[in-house]
Design a protein around this motif. Structure first.
Motif, PDB file in Angstrom:
ATOM      1  N   TYR A 171       0.828  -1.209   0.000  1.00 46.09           N
ATOM      2  CA  TYR A 171       0.000   0.000   0.000  1.00 46.09           C
ATOM      3  C   TYR A 171       0.861   1.257   0.000  1.00 46.09           C
ATOM      4  CZ  TYR A 171      -3.414   3.501   1.403  1.00 46.09           C
ATOM      5  OH  TYR A 171      -4.213   4.620   1.446  1.00 46.09           O
ATOM      6  N   ASN A 172       1.898   1.283   0.815  1.00 42.35           N
ATOM      7  CA  ASN A 172       2.791   2.448   0.870  1.00 42.35           C
ATOM      8  C   ASN A 172       3.486   2.690  -0.468  1.00 42.35           C
ATOM      9  OD1 ASN A 172       2.136   2.838   3.549  1.00 42.35           O
ATOM     10  ND2 ASN A 172       3.938   1.748   4.340  1.00 42.35           N
TER      11      ASN A 172
ATOM     12  N   LYS B 122       2.168   2.078  -3.315  1.00 40.55           N
ATOM     13  CA  LYS B 122       1.117   2.320  -4.311  1.00 40.55           C
ATOM     14  C   LYS B 122       1.050   1.195  -5.357  1.00 40.55           C
ATOM     15  CE  LYS B 122       1.622   7.330  -3.768  1.00 40.55           C
ATOM     16  NZ  LYS B 122       0.567   7.406  -2.745  1.00 40.55           N
TER      17      LYS B 122
ATOM     18  N   GLU C 275      -9.229  -0.448  -1.411  1.00 42.30           N
ATOM     19  CA  GLU C 275     -10.495  -0.439  -0.673  1.00 42.30           C
ATOM     20  C   GLU C 275     -11.170  -1.809  -0.675  1.00 42.30           C
ATOM     21  OE1 GLU C 275     -11.362   1.300  -4.827  1.00 42.30           O
ATOM     22  OE2 GLU C 275      -9.751   1.313  -3.323  1.00 42.30           O
TER      23      GLU C 275
ATOM     24  N   ARG D 135      -6.397   4.511   7.081  1.00 43.57           N
ATOM     25  CA  ARG D 135      -5.642   5.197   6.014  1.00 43.57           C
ATOM     26  C   ARG D 135      -6.285   4.988   4.645  1.00 43.57           C
ATOM     27  NH1 ARG D 135       0.174   3.061   6.012  1.00 43.57           N
ATOM     28  NH2 ARG D 135       0.306   4.605   4.335  1.00 43.57           N
ATOM     29  N   ILE D 136      -6.736   3.771   4.401  1.00 45.52           N
ATOM     30  CA  ILE D 136      -7.362   3.486   3.106  1.00 45.52           C
ATOM     31  C   ILE D 136      -8.647   4.301   2.950  1.00 45.52           C
ATOM     32  CG2 ILE D 136      -8.509   1.711   1.733  1.00 45.52           C
ATOM     33  CD1 ILE D 136      -6.505  -0.303   2.890  1.00 45.52           C
ATOM     34  N   ARG D 137      -9.442   4.351   3.992  1.00 38.48           N
ATOM     35  CA  ARG D 137     -10.705   5.105   3.930  1.00 38.48           C
ATOM     36  C   ARG D 137     -10.457   6.613   3.752  1.00 38.48           C
ATOM     37  NH1 ARG D 137     -12.666   0.955   7.628  1.00 38.48           N
ATOM     38  NH2 ARG D 137     -14.496  -0.041   6.635  1.00 38.48           N
ATOM     39  N   ALA D 138      -9.374   7.097   4.281  1.00 37.63           N
ATOM     40  CA  ALA D 138      -9.094   8.513   4.200  1.00 37.63           C
ATOM     41  C   ALA D 138      -8.656   8.951   2.798  1.00 37.63           C
ATOM     42  CB  ALA D 138      -8.010   8.893   5.209  1.00 37.63           C
ATOM     43  N   THR D 139      -8.187   8.014   1.994  1.00 36.90           N
ATOM     44  CA  THR D 139      -7.644   8.372   0.672  1.00 36.90           C
ATOM     45  C   THR D 139      -8.395   7.738  -0.493  1.00 36.90           C
ATOM     46  OG1 THR D 139      -6.010   6.562   0.908  1.00 36.90           O
ATOM     47  CG2 THR D 139      -5.321   8.799   1.556  1.00 36.90           C
ATOM     48  N   HIS D 140      -9.375   6.880  -0.208  1.00 34.45           N
ATOM     49  CA  HIS D 140     -10.126   6.223  -1.304  1.00 34.45           C
ATOM     50  C   HIS D 140     -11.620   6.337  -1.018  1.00 34.45           C
ATOM     51  CE1 HIS D 140      -6.110   4.476  -1.708  1.00 34.45           C
ATOM     52  NE2 HIS D 140      -6.401   4.311  -2.993  1.00 34.45           N
TER      53      HIS D 140
END
Length: 251
Positions: free
Chosen positions: A208-209, A211, A217, A246-251
């Motif tokens: 994930y880091n 990319k 998600e 973190r995933i919810r904050a960016t996707h």
């Protein structure tokens, strides 16, 4: 006297003929009315014609599909095959070469499916496209991109390419392979290897880091399940919660 008998016979015949004609006339009228009242059925010749049309549906109505295949002996995994149609539905088959084929259904989002087909269109759907760099390089895995739509079929094979569009397409499929493997490993360890869950989470976090995951998600339901499972170690549950946030904050 004979003349009288003849006249009577003639009148009797005329009477019988008139009655017979009336009966035939009434039967004809009844038949016409009955025919008009019955619904029209398909003719025998029309049915085969419709069946033929259904069988020979135009190729342009068929759903297009793109396949990515990578074969890389002595690596893990050695075989990757991902198929995606325009709606985002498809299958993946990720395994070692000595294992039996086992394609599994999966889906990507419509935007990602559209991006895949847009990149393929820029490459003319792989028709008469040579992506190979044609230089002496190490074996990086034999890759195939295949476009199919009805009878239409185009494919290109390469080890390594410098084409930017093809590189983007390969990166998406490689990412889908990594994402699917990460999720599969996480589900497996949650069921059978509780002490190994945190190691898998560390790998997912690195991916994930960097990319590398096209649609992280899709991991959220499993991460949420892990975070809520008090049978698993606290450090793994905390890491799952953090990653999900973190995933919810960016996707």
């Amino acid at each position: 006297m004979p003349r009288l008998i003849i006249c009577c016979a003639q009148r009797h015949c005329a009477s019988v003929f008139a009655r017979t004609s009336l009966v035939l006339f009434l039967l004809a009228v009844f038949a016409v009315e009955l025919s008009a009242a019955m619904p029209a059925g398909p003719s025998r010749s029309a049915a085969p014609h419709r069946a033929l049309n259904a069988t020979n549906a135009p190729a342009e109505n068929a759903a297009a599909q793109i396949t990515f295949r990578k074969v890389f002996k002595t690596s893990y995994p050695e075989f990757v095959e991902i198929k995606i149609n325009q709606a985002g539905s498809g299958t993946y088959d990720i395994r070692q070469l000595d294992e039996d084929p086992n394609p599994q259904p999966f889906e990507v989002s419509p935007p990602l499916a559209q991006r895949i087909f847009a990149l393929a269109a820029k490459l003319n759907n792989f028709q008469n496209v040579d992506l190979e760099v044609h230089r002496r390089l190490a074996n990086l895995g034999a890759k195939t991109l295949l476009y199919e739509k009805g009878a239409e079929k185009h494919e290109t094979d390469f080890n390594y390419t410098l084409d930017d569009t093809a590189t983007q397409l390969v990166n998406i499929f490689e990412g889908l392979s990594r994402q699917t493997t990460d999720l599969s490993d996480l589900v497996r360890t949650m069921r059978y290897d509780h002490l190994g869950v945190n190691d898998v989470l560390l790998q997912i976090e690195r991916d994930y880091n960097n990319k590398l995951l096209p649609e992280p998600e899709r991991l959220l339901p499993t991460l949420d399940q892990l975070a809520a499972d008090d049978k698993l170690i606290d450090i793994a549950r905390a890491r799952a919660r953090s990653l999900a946030t973190r995933i919810r904050a960016t996707h």
